[in-house]
Design a protein around this motif. Structure first.
Motif, PDB file in Angstrom:
ATOM      1  N   THR A   2      -7.850   8.841  -7.905  1.00  0.00           N
ATOM      2  CA  THR A   2      -8.874   8.297  -8.788  1.00  0.00           C
ATOM      3  C   THR A   2      -9.120   6.825  -8.460  1.00  0.00           C
ATOM      4  O   THR A   2      -8.334   6.179  -7.766  1.00  0.00           O
ATOM      5  N   ASN A   3     -10.225   6.315  -8.982  1.00  0.00           N
ATOM      6  CA  ASN A   3     -10.567   4.916  -8.726  1.00  0.00           C
ATOM      7  C   ASN A   3      -9.529   3.965  -9.298  1.00  0.00           C
ATOM      8  O   ASN A   3      -9.202   2.949  -8.680  1.00  0.00           O
ATOM      9  N   SER A   4      -9.002   4.271 -10.461  1.00  0.00           N
ATOM     10  CA  SER A   4      -8.020   3.368 -11.075  1.00  0.00           C
ATOM     11  C   SER A   4      -6.728   3.317 -10.253  1.00  0.00           C
ATOM     12  O   SER A   4      -6.132   2.251 -10.094  1.00  0.00           O
ATOM     13  N   ILE A   5      -6.310   4.442  -9.720  1.00  0.00           N
ATOM     14  CA  ILE A   5      -5.108   4.457  -8.878  1.00  0.00           C
ATOM     15  C   ILE A   5      -5.361   3.672  -7.598  1.00  0.00           C
ATOM     16  O   ILE A   5      -4.500   2.915  -7.140  1.00  0.00           O
ATOM     17  N   ALA A   6      -6.540   3.826  -7.010  1.00  0.00           N
ATOM     18  CA  ALA A   6      -6.864   3.103  -5.779  1.00  0.00           C
ATOM     19  C   ALA A   6      -6.908   1.605  -6.018  1.00  0.00           C
ATOM     20  O   ALA A   6      -6.439   0.818  -5.197  1.00  0.00           O
ATOM     21  N   ILE A   7      -7.454   1.181  -7.147  1.00  0.00           N
ATOM     22  CA  ILE A   7      -7.519  -0.249  -7.464  1.00  0.00           C
ATOM     23  C   ILE A   7      -6.121  -0.813  -7.665  1.00  0.00           C
ATOM     24  O   ILE A   7      -5.794  -1.885  -7.147  1.00  0.00           O
ATOM     25  N   VAL A   8      -5.281  -0.104  -8.393  1.00  0.00           N
ATOM     26  CA  VAL A   8      -3.906  -0.571  -8.616  1.00  0.00           C
ATOM     27  C   VAL A   8      -3.151  -0.638  -7.301  1.00  0.00           C
ATOM     28  O   VAL A   8      -2.435  -1.611  -7.035  1.00  0.00           O
ATOM     29  N   LEU A   9      -3.303   0.364  -6.461  1.00  0.00           N
ATOM     30  CA  LEU A   9      -2.630   0.367  -5.164  1.00  0.00           C
ATOM     31  C   LEU A   9      -3.102  -0.794  -4.296  1.00  0.00           C
ATOM     32  O   LEU A   9      -2.287  -1.469  -3.657  1.00  0.00           O
ATOM     33  N   ALA A  10      -4.399  -1.061  -4.281  1.00  0.00           N
ATOM     34  CA  ALA A  10      -4.935  -2.185  -3.510  1.00  0.00           C
ATOM     35  C   ALA A  10      -4.406  -3.510  -4.045  1.00  0.00           C
ATOM     36  O   ALA A  10      -4.069  -4.413  -3.261  1.00  0.00           O
ATOM     37  N   LEU A  11      -4.310  -3.663  -5.347  1.00  0.00           N
ATOM     38  CA  LEU A  11      -3.776  -4.894  -5.933  1.00  0.00           C
ATOM     39  C   LEU A  11      -2.295  -5.073  -5.615  1.00  0.00           C
ATOM     40  O   LEU A  11      -1.851  -6.195  -5.341  1.00  0.00           O
ATOM     41  N   VAL A  12      -1.545  -3.997  -5.613  1.00  0.00           N
ATOM     42  CA  VAL A  12      -0.118  -4.082  -5.279  1.00  0.00           C
ATOM     43  C   VAL A  12       0.063  -4.496  -3.826  1.00  0.00           C
ATOM     44  O   VAL A  12       0.887  -5.366  -3.500  1.00  0.00           O
ATOM     45  N   ILE A  13      -0.716  -3.893  -2.924  1.00  0.00           N
ATOM     46  CA  ILE A  13      -0.619  -4.248  -1.505  1.00  0.00           C
ATOM     47  C   ILE A  13      -1.048  -5.691  -1.275  1.00  0.00           C
ATOM     48  O   ILE A  13      -0.379  -6.438  -0.546  1.00  0.00           O
ATOM     49  N   ALA A  14      -2.153  -6.108  -1.897  1.00  0.00           N
ATOM     50  CA  ALA A  14      -2.611  -7.487  -1.740  1.00  0.00           C
ATOM     51  C   ALA A  14      -1.586  -8.468  -2.319  1.00  0.00           C
ATOM     52  O   ALA A  14      -1.333  -9.524  -1.736  1.00  0.00           O
ATOM     53  N   GLY A  15      -0.985  -8.139  -3.441  1.00  0.00           N
ATOM     54  CA  GLY A  15       0.037  -8.990  -4.029  1.00  0.00           C
ATOM     55  C   GLY A  15       1.265  -9.111  -3.147  1.00  0.00           C
ATOM     56  O   GLY A  15       1.833 -10.200  -2.986  1.00  0.00           O
ATOM     57  N   ALA A  16       1.676  -8.002  -2.546  1.00  0.00           N
ATOM     58  CA  ALA A  16       2.825  -8.032  -1.641  1.00  0.00           C
ATOM     59  C   ALA A  16       2.520  -8.893  -0.420  1.00  0.00           C
ATOM     60  O   ALA A  16       3.383  -9.646   0.045  1.00  0.00           O
ATOM     61  N   MET A  17       1.299  -8.805   0.083  1.00  0.00           N
ATOM     62  CA  MET A  17       0.924  -9.634   1.228  1.00  0.00           C
ATOM     63  C   MET A  17       0.905 -11.111   0.853  1.00  0.00           C
ATOM     64  O   MET A  17       1.348 -11.958   1.638  1.00  0.00           O
ATOM     65  N   LEU A  18       0.418 -11.441  -0.326  1.00  0.00           N
ATOM     66  CA  LEU A  18       0.395 -12.839  -0.754  1.00  0.00           C
ATOM     67  C   LEU A  18       1.804 -13.401  -0.912  1.00  0.00           C
ATOM     68  O   LEU A  18       2.076 -14.534  -0.499  1.00  0.00           O
TER      69      LEU A  18
END
Length: 47
Positions: A2-18
């Protein structure tokens, strides 16, 4: 997915990269990016 899962996953990956960039700098991220492009080219060869 779902879109909400994809958004959360993208935020987690971006946060880990930061966090990784803040802790260790950008040198190894550039290395990993280059290796990712090599992998993409290699996989495209086998397609």
């Amino acid at each position: 997915m779902t879109n909400s899962i994809a958004i959360v996953l993208a935020l987690v990956i971006a946060g880990a990269m930061l966090v990784d960039l803040y802790a260790y700098g950008a040198d190894h991220m550039i290395y990993l990016g280059k290796k990712l492009f090599e992998l993409i080219e290699w996989v495209a060869f086998w397609r």
